[in-house]
Write an enzyme that holds these catalytic residues in place. Sequence first.
Site, PDB file in Angstrom:
ATOM      1  CB  ILE A  92      -0.963   0.008   1.211  1.00 30.53           C
ATOM      2  CG1 ILE A  92      -2.018   1.109   1.056  1.00 30.53           C
ATOM      3  CG2 ILE A  92      -0.205   0.139   2.517  1.00 30.53           C
ATOM      4  CD1 ILE A  92      -3.149   1.010   2.062  1.00 30.53           C
ATOM      5  N   GLY A 149      -0.152  -5.361   0.872  1.00 27.84           N
ATOM      6  CA  GLY A 149      -1.317  -5.392  -0.008  1.00 27.84           C
ATOM      7  C   GLY A 149      -1.099  -6.207  -1.261  1.00 27.84           C
ATOM      8  CG  ASP A 152      -4.203  -8.061   1.389  1.00 29.47           C
ATOM      9  OD1 ASP A 152      -4.727  -8.889   2.139  1.00 29.47           O
ATOM     10  OD2 ASP A 152      -3.550  -7.081   1.807  1.00 29.47           O
ATOM     11  CD  GLU A 172      -0.905  -6.287   5.468  1.00 33.25           C
ATOM     12  OE1 GLU A 172      -1.391  -6.081   4.342  1.00 33.25           O
ATOM     13  OE2 GLU A 172      -0.082  -7.206   5.682  1.00 33.25           O
ATOM     14  CG  ASP A 180      -7.795  -3.885   6.364  1.00 29.37           C
ATOM     15  OD1 ASP A 180      -7.040  -3.923   5.373  1.00 29.37           O
ATOM     16  OD2 ASP A 180      -8.088  -2.826   6.953  1.00 29.37           O
TER      17      ASP A 180
END
Length: 302
Positions: A92, A149, A152, A172, A180
């Site tokens: 991110i 991310g 993810d 994270e 999340d």
Amino acid sequence: MFTPNKFRLLGRLGLSSCSRSMSKASYDFKNISVTQPADYVFHVELNRPAKMNALSTKMWEEIGTFFDRVGYDSDCRVVVLSGAGKMFTSGIDLADLSEIGSVIYGDEDIARKCTQIYHKVRRFQGLFSNLEKCPKPIIGAIHSACIGGGVDLICATDIRMCTADAWFQVKEVDMGLAADVGTLQRLPKIIGSQSLVSELCLTARKVKSEEAARIGLVSSVFENKDELMKGALEMAKNIASKSPVAVQGTKQSLVFSREHTTEEGLDHVARYNMVMLQSEDLMKSAMAQMDKSSPPPEFEKL
């Protein structure tokens, strides 16, 4: 719309020096690059190399939009997902976290702040879930770093392969938050060991390519990025040559069955096939299997 010069493919990726004509759908993005290296094969590339492909809000939106749109594009049967530059993604974009920070430290009522944060997180989750919802198989081609991310993102792909120098990190907890956007939900189902998933997510340790292959996070490891992209493209072309009725039905059934009981999964594929077995693709495929001397069958767009 794309112009022909926007469809060129970079030789460093091991793809063709010129791409096929893209479909009529618009794939003109600023943070991702979309090309068509072969018939029915799309290549989407994270394209912020100067920022190590950090996942900005705009890139996140473009990724979600692309996979939602391409799911309805009959000119696409398979997607290869990769990253431009030195690494797949650094995770991110920290600059965008300031948006959430401004909400957290704002003067609004806590109920209002919580509602804003909830909807923002759910929006990000939905954009990555578009990969899973897309009926077209997605091949993740990862080189160098895949952090936070990025994990993810690749967990929502169907097939993952990487370079020998690739490494993965669920980062994270080092940033003071719980992942999340999909890793905690999808990674346990990918590698099948709750203990190992907990270790990786709680310690944020790096997983190198050899271990990633051993635990099932990736299914193939290539010497370098050129070889990786060649391998990804060859697999994509192979899948694209098959019946789109069969391929898309297979992906949808695999995704459905992962979240449901065996009996529910069996009923799901039975309901799909009660319609799709009547497709001409079945007869074409069967005839090709019986007559090996004939050229491979060609299937209509779906």
